[in-house]
Design a protein around this motif. Structure first.
Motif, PDB file in Angstrom:
ATOM      1  N   UNK A 193       0.827  -1.205   0.000  1.00  0.00           N
ATOM      2  CA  UNK A 193       0.000   0.000   0.000  1.00  0.00           C
ATOM      3  C   UNK A 193       0.862   1.257   0.000  1.00  0.00           C
ATOM      4  N   UNK A 194       1.938   1.231   0.754  1.00  0.00           N
ATOM      5  CA  UNK A 194       2.844   2.381   0.775  1.00  0.00           C
ATOM      6  C   UNK A 194       3.481   2.593  -0.594  1.00  0.00           C
ATOM      7  N   UNK A 195       3.885   1.506  -1.220  1.00  0.00           N
ATOM      8  CA  UNK A 195       4.467   1.598  -2.567  1.00  0.00           C
ATOM      9  C   UNK A 195       3.425   2.098  -3.559  1.00  0.00           C
ATOM     10  N   UNK A 196       2.210   1.553  -3.470  1.00  0.00           N
ATOM     11  CA  UNK A 196       1.164   1.948  -4.419  1.00  0.00           C
ATOM     12  C   UNK A 196       0.730   3.392  -4.245  1.00  0.00           C
ATOM     13  N   UNK A 197       0.849   3.924  -3.054  1.00  0.00           N
ATOM     14  CA  UNK A 197       0.423   5.307  -2.851  1.00  0.00           C
ATOM     15  C   UNK A 197       1.526   6.314  -3.145  1.00  0.00           C
ATOM     16  N   UNK A 198       2.797   5.910  -3.098  1.00  0.00           N
ATOM     17  CA  UNK A 198       3.865   6.877  -3.316  1.00  0.00           C
ATOM     18  C   UNK A 198       4.348   6.925  -4.758  1.00  0.00           C
ATOM     19  N   UNK A 199       4.450   5.788  -5.413  1.00  0.00           N
ATOM     20  CA  UNK A 199       4.997   5.783  -6.771  1.00  0.00           C
ATOM     21  C   UNK A 199       4.090   6.520  -7.765  1.00  0.00           C
ATOM     22  N   UNK A 200       2.779   6.203  -7.854  1.00  0.00           N
ATOM     23  CA  UNK A 200       1.951   6.962  -8.794  1.00  0.00           C
ATOM     24  C   UNK A 200       1.753   8.411  -8.366  1.00  0.00           C
ATOM     25  N   UNK A 201       1.894   8.706  -7.094  1.00  0.00           N
ATOM     26  CA  UNK A 201       1.700  10.066  -6.614  1.00  0.00           C
ATOM     27  C   UNK A 201       2.846  11.000  -6.943  1.00  0.00           C
ATOM     28  N   UNK A 202       3.962  10.474  -7.437  1.00  0.00           N
ATOM     29  CA  UNK A 202       5.101  11.330  -7.771  1.00  0.00           C
ATOM     30  C   UNK A 202       4.771  12.289  -8.916  1.00  0.00           C
ATOM     31  N   UNK A 203       4.053  11.800  -9.900  1.00  0.00           N
ATOM     32  CA  UNK A 203       3.718  12.652 -11.041  1.00  0.00           C
ATOM     33  C   UNK A 203       2.363  13.308 -10.880  1.00  0.00           C
ATOM     34  N   UNK A 204       1.450  12.675 -10.181  1.00  0.00           N
ATOM     35  CA  UNK A 204       0.117  13.229  -9.997  1.00  0.00           C
ATOM     36  C   UNK A 204      -0.825  12.888 -11.125  1.00  0.00           C
ATOM     37  N   UNK A 205      -0.304  12.342 -12.211  1.00  0.00           N
ATOM     38  CA  UNK A 205      -1.144  12.023 -13.358  1.00  0.00           C
ATOM     39  C   UNK A 205      -1.728  10.622 -13.273  1.00  0.00           C
TER      40      UNK A 205
ATOM     41  N   UNK B 204      -2.739   9.007 -10.511  1.00  0.00           N
ATOM     42  CA  UNK B 204      -3.485   8.748  -9.280  1.00  0.00           C
ATOM     43  C   UNK B 204      -4.835   8.095  -9.549  1.00  0.00           C
ATOM     44  N   UNK B 205      -5.571   8.583 -10.533  1.00  0.00           N
ATOM     45  CA  UNK B 205      -6.892   8.057 -10.833  1.00  0.00           C
ATOM     46  C   UNK B 205      -6.783   6.633 -11.387  1.00  0.00           C
ATOM     47  N   UNK B 206      -5.818   6.404 -12.260  1.00  0.00           N
ATOM     48  CA  UNK B 206      -5.643   5.080 -12.841  1.00  0.00           C
ATOM     49  C   UNK B 206      -5.196   4.085 -11.770  1.00  0.00           C
ATOM     50  N   UNK B 207      -4.278   4.503 -10.901  1.00  0.00           N
ATOM     51  CA  UNK B 207      -3.823   3.620  -9.821  1.00  0.00           C
ATOM     52  C   UNK B 207      -4.958   3.291  -8.867  1.00  0.00           C
ATOM     53  N   UNK B 208      -5.790   4.275  -8.550  1.00  0.00           N
ATOM     54  CA  UNK B 208      -6.930   4.018  -7.668  1.00  0.00           C
ATOM     55  C   UNK B 208      -7.909   3.044  -8.316  1.00  0.00           C
ATOM     56  N   UNK B 209      -8.150   3.188  -9.607  1.00  0.00           N
ATOM     57  CA  UNK B 209      -9.056   2.274 -10.303  1.00  0.00           C
ATOM     58  C   UNK B 209      -8.502   0.846 -10.320  1.00  0.00           C
ATOM     59  N   UNK B 210      -7.209   0.714 -10.523  1.00  0.00           N
ATOM     60  CA  UNK B 210      -6.586  -0.619 -10.530  1.00  0.00           C
ATOM     61  C   UNK B 210      -6.650  -1.247  -9.139  1.00  0.00           C
ATOM     62  N   UNK B 211      -6.390  -0.465  -8.096  1.00  0.00           N
ATOM     63  CA  UNK B 211      -6.428  -0.985  -6.729  1.00  0.00           C
ATOM     64  C   UNK B 211      -7.840  -1.429  -6.361  1.00  0.00           C
ATOM     65  N   UNK B 212      -8.836  -0.625  -6.690  1.00  0.00           N
ATOM     66  CA  UNK B 212     -10.219  -0.976  -6.354  1.00  0.00           C
ATOM     67  C   UNK B 212     -10.669  -2.202  -7.137  1.00  0.00           C
ATOM     68  N   UNK B 213     -10.315  -2.270  -8.416  1.00  0.00           N
ATOM     69  CA  UNK B 213     -10.709  -3.416  -9.232  1.00  0.00           C
ATOM     70  C   UNK B 213     -10.068  -4.699  -8.725  1.00  0.00           C
ATOM     71  N   UNK B 214      -8.778  -4.653  -8.430  1.00  0.00           N
ATOM     72  CA  UNK B 214      -8.111  -5.855  -7.920  1.00  0.00           C
ATOM     73  C   UNK B 214      -8.651  -6.248  -6.549  1.00  0.00           C
ATOM     74  N   UNK B 215      -8.993  -5.262  -5.724  1.00  0.00           N
ATOM     75  CA  UNK B 215      -9.585  -5.542  -4.414  1.00  0.00           C
ATOM     76  C   UNK B 215     -10.920  -6.267  -4.566  1.00  0.00           C
ATOM     77  N   UNK B 216     -11.751  -5.815  -5.470  1.00  0.00           N
ATOM     78  CA  UNK B 216     -13.053  -6.445  -5.671  1.00  0.00           C
ATOM     79  C   UNK B 216     -12.921  -7.844  -6.273  1.00  0.00           C
ATOM     80  N   UNK B 217     -11.964  -8.038  -7.157  1.00  0.00           N
ATOM     81  CA  UNK B 217     -11.750  -9.367  -7.742  1.00  0.00           C
ATOM     82  C   UNK B 217     -11.288 -10.350  -6.681  1.00  0.00           C
TER      83      UNK B 217
END
Length: 89
Positions: free
Chosen positions: A23-35, A37-50
């Motif tokens: 979770x720490x890796x997933x929240x810091x790496x995509x947050x470096x650019x800011x672009x 964030x939405x795609x990373x959140x969608x991937x995390x939520x989708x994988x969580x639901x699966x």
């Protein structure tokens, strides 16, 4: 019997901490650019639901692989909540 339960608790705590690290890796790496964030959140939520669908539809809830994956998923959710609280304060 007690030794088996202690090993089970140790492995489950290890999986939770691994999920927290992910979770720490997933929240810091995509947050470096800011672009991303939405795609990373969608991937995390989708994988969580699966993972939730696979775990809770399983006939046997004691399958060790499903328990490990579910514990990592719970660690990821916990880690993202902690990161959200750090950002909010």
């Amino acid at each position: 019997m007690l030794r088996h339960q202690l090993n089970n608790i140790k492995s489950r705590i290890t999986c939770l901490l691994l999920g927290f690290l992910v979770a720490t890796v997933l929240s810091t790496i995509p947050g470096q650019t800011g672009e991303w964030s939405v795609i990373a959140a969608a991937i995390i939520i989708t994988s969580n639901e699966i993972v939730s669908k696979l775990v809770y539809q399983a006939k046997r809830q004691e399958d060790i692989i499903l328990v490990i994956i579910n514990d990592i998923k719970i660690g990821i959710i916990y880690g993202l909540f902690v990161d959200a609280f750090k950002l909010g304060s």
